[in-house]
Scaffold this motif. Structure first.
Motif, PDB file in Angstrom:
ATOM      1  N   VAL A   1       1.126  13.860   2.406  1.00 34.55           N
ATOM      2  CA  VAL A   1       0.998  12.652   3.206  1.00 34.55           C
ATOM      3  C   VAL A   1      -0.080  12.858   4.258  1.00 34.55           C
ATOM      4  O   VAL A   1      -0.356  13.992   4.673  1.00 34.55           O
ATOM      5  CB  VAL A   1       2.327  12.271   3.890  1.00 34.55           C
TER       6      VAL A   1
ATOM      7  N   TRP B   1       1.033   1.286  -3.758  1.00 35.89           N
ATOM      8  CA  TRP B   1       2.486   1.419  -3.805  1.00 35.89           C
ATOM      9  C   TRP B   1       2.992   1.485  -5.242  1.00 35.89           C
ATOM     10  O   TRP B   1       3.953   2.193  -5.538  1.00 35.89           O
ATOM     11  CB  TRP B   1       3.124   0.247  -3.077  1.00 35.89           C
TER      12      TRP B   1
ATOM     13  N   PRO C   1       7.020   0.158   1.573  1.00 34.53           N
ATOM     14  CA  PRO C   1       5.568   0.094   1.796  1.00 34.53           C
ATOM     15  C   PRO C   1       5.181  -0.913   2.871  1.00 34.53           C
ATOM     16  O   PRO C   1       5.949  -1.812   3.210  1.00 34.53           O
ATOM     17  CB  PRO C   1       5.045  -0.366   0.438  1.00 34.53           C
TER      18      PRO C   1
ATOM     19  N   ASP D   1       3.120   7.101   7.753  1.00 33.42           N
ATOM     20  CA  ASP D   1       2.600   8.098   6.825  1.00 33.42           C
ATOM     21  C   ASP D   1       1.975   7.405   5.616  1.00 33.42           C
ATOM     22  O   ASP D   1       2.488   6.397   5.125  1.00 33.42           O
ATOM     23  CB  ASP D   1       3.713   9.028   6.329  1.00 33.42           C
ATOM     24  N   THR D   2       0.889   7.970   5.116  1.00 31.00           N
ATOM     25  CA  THR D   2       0.258   7.477   3.890  1.00 31.00           C
ATOM     26  C   THR D   2       0.462   8.500   2.790  1.00 31.00           C
ATOM     27  O   THR D   2       0.079   9.666   2.953  1.00 31.00           O
ATOM     28  CB  THR D   2      -1.240   7.215   4.097  1.00 31.00           C
TER      29      THR D   2
ATOM     30  N   THR E   1       0.945   3.279   2.395  1.00 36.73           N
ATOM     31  CA  THR E   1       1.321   3.569   3.777  1.00 36.73           C
ATOM     32  C   THR E   1       2.730   3.037   4.040  1.00 36.73           C
ATOM     33  O   THR E   1       3.038   1.894   3.689  1.00 36.73           O
ATOM     34  CB  THR E   1       0.325   2.932   4.751  1.00 36.73           C
TER      35      THR E   1
ATOM     36  N   ARG F   1      -0.983  12.014   8.069  1.00 32.78           N
ATOM     37  CA  ARG F   1      -0.350  11.610   9.320  1.00 32.78           C
ATOM     38  C   ARG F   1      -1.272  11.970  10.479  1.00 32.78           C
ATOM     39  O   ARG F   1      -1.622  13.135  10.661  1.00 32.78           O
ATOM     40  CB  ARG F   1       0.999  12.297   9.483  1.00 32.78           C
TER      41      ARG F   1
ATOM     42  N   THR G   1       0.828  -1.206   0.000  1.00 29.43           N
ATOM     43  CA  THR G   1       0.000   0.000   0.000  1.00 29.43           C
ATOM     44  C   THR G   1       0.863   1.256   0.000  1.00 29.43           C
ATOM     45  O   THR G   1       2.090   1.192   0.066  1.00 29.43           O
ATOM     46  CB  THR G   1      -0.910   0.010   1.239  1.00 29.43           C
TER      47      THR G   1
END
Length: 438
Positions: free
Chosen positions: A223, A204, A270, A191-192, A155, A225, A153
């Motif tokens: 991102v 990803w 990822p 973090d994403t 994230t 968060r 992903t």
């Protein structure tokens, strides 16, 4: 939860899932049978010693000890012998006919299954088969569209502190190594990545594509968060990276040296999670699964040969080949326990997807297997009803008398052979799953 307890839990969940699948399969037979007036004295989940039962009307409902199947008993499955064609006294066929009809009273003869019309017979016998198909499709649809397939992903699971001397080998940072672009910009684990240089990034693969597209130019990265959106500026650096072939192995040149190529590097990794399959793609994916299952049934002898060959050490075990319930149970245990012990990083969503997919595949296998037009499988009774319908249509079209019911009792000796072959196949696959597990 301990690894062993989680492993056992996975097997228990599988057994419950199989029990529910069998229960619904038998309901698929019983409900239309009762609707059409067939007498149904028993509906049981499992075999062996009776654990519990209750009677509702003329039907006894219950659970038996061994949850490897179940049954619903429909009276009059076999028709009486045709006039002028008596069975040999004491033969298996004669005894089976008597057992099929002896619980019907004089005023209940019209409630025998064999007296149903051809369409009604097909509905009763196909009811269980289609129930398994529906369960398989539902399980796979939920797994794909609600849970999502396992995938890396957007994230972050790791943020490198430096640009090490050998990135692909995972070399540790030294004082001489420069700070990585990710660490310099302030990226953190968890973090994403929402967007990279203006490109939305939900997976990803999309993050990788955006990094490659922006190269070593400064990029604005959004991102998420702790529920808040942050914008960071990140400038990737160009480093030599290993080139891999289609099988995932490092590519080499004519001299055997590993091939590298310069690529932008940020220093992030990822997390494994699940990504939902778009609704428009789910029918294709599920359809492919159904097709592969049907293909496995058609090529059953070849699949069994390769499984036995793997058990004898003559070839590698095919991960997509035939497997017994012992093998399926081991897979369920491994899936359930994969988030415990040393495997704490495997998310629950991945394990849930795997378990749902496993149950979906089992139901598709039951659907396909019961299509085989041989007794004692449901497909044998479906084939008998189809043959009866064809004979009657042919007679009607040519002005001939009604030929009567299809005498499926004559196929019982063949059904007995099939039954023993199924037992032999089950024993062989259990042995293979023990000596050469997938």
């Amino acid at each position: 939860m301990s690894h062993t307890l989680a492993y056992i839990l996975g097997i228990v969940i599988l057994i419950i899932g199989i029990g529910l699948s069998v229960a619904l399969h038998e309901l698929g037979h019983m409900l239309p049978a009762k609707h059409f007036g067939v007498k149904v004295p028993e509906y049981f989940i499992g075999f062996g010693p009776k654990l519990w039962s209750t009677r509702r009307g003329e039907t006894e409902y219950g659970i038996k000890a061994i949850w490897l199947g179940g049954y619903v008993r429909l009276l009059g499955m076999l028709p009486p012998a045709r006039p002028g064609h008596p069975d040999k006294p004491g033969s298996m066929v004669a005894e089976a006919r008597a057992e099929s009809l002896d619980e019907l009273g004089p005023d209940e003869q019209d409630r025998a299954f064999y007296r149903l019309s051809v369409p009604k017979k097909l509905l009763v016998m196909a009811g269980g088969i289609l129930t398994n198909l529906a369960l398989g499709v539902i399980c796979l649809t939920v797994a794909l569209g609600v849970i999502g397939q396992p995938a890396y992903t957007a994230t972050l699971a790791s943020v490198s502190e430096c640009v090490s001397s050998d990135i692909d080998a995972g070399a540790a940072c030294t004082d001489a190594d420069p700070t990585s672009p990710a660490a310099a910009a302030g990226l953190q684990v968890g973090d994403t990545i929402v967007s990279w240089d203006g490109e939305p990034t939900a997976t990803w693969a999309e993050v990788q594509a955006a990094i490659a597209a922006s190269g070593t130019e400064p990029a604005d990265v959004v991102v998420e968060r702790d529920g808040q959106a942050l914008t960071l500026t990140i400038t990737a650096v160009e480093v030599p990276r290993t080139v891999y072939d289609a099988e995932g192995n490092p590519a080499t040149d004519a001299s055997g040296e590993v091939i590298t190529e310069p690529r932008p590097y940020v220093g992030i990794g990822p997390s494994l999670g699940t990504v939902r399959t778009p609704a428009g793609e789910i029918p294709r994916v599920v359809g492919d699964a159904v097709g592969q299952t049907l293909k496995a049934i058609v090529t059953l002898p070849a699949g069994l040969y390769h499984a036995v060959a793997a058990g004898l050490g003559l070839e590698e075990r095919n991960a997509e080949g035939l497997v017994s319930l012992v093998g399926v149970g081991r897979i369920a245990g491994e899936v359930s326990s994969a988030g415990t012990g040393t495997d704490m990083g495997l998310p629950f969503s991945v394990r849930l997807f795997s378990m749902l997919s496993l149950l979906g595949s089992l139901n598709l296998a039951l659907f396909a297997f019961n299509l085989i037009p041989l007794l004692p499988l449901d497909g044998g009774h479906v084939a008998g009803a189809c043959w009866e319908g064809i004979r009657r249509l042919w007679a009607r079209a040519h002005g001939n008398p009604d030929p009567g019911y299809a005498d499926t009792a004559r196929m019982l000796p063949v059904g007995q052979v099939v039954f023993y072959l199924l037992i032999l196949m089950a024993v062989l696959l259990i042995w293979v799953d023990i000596v050469a597990p997938i």
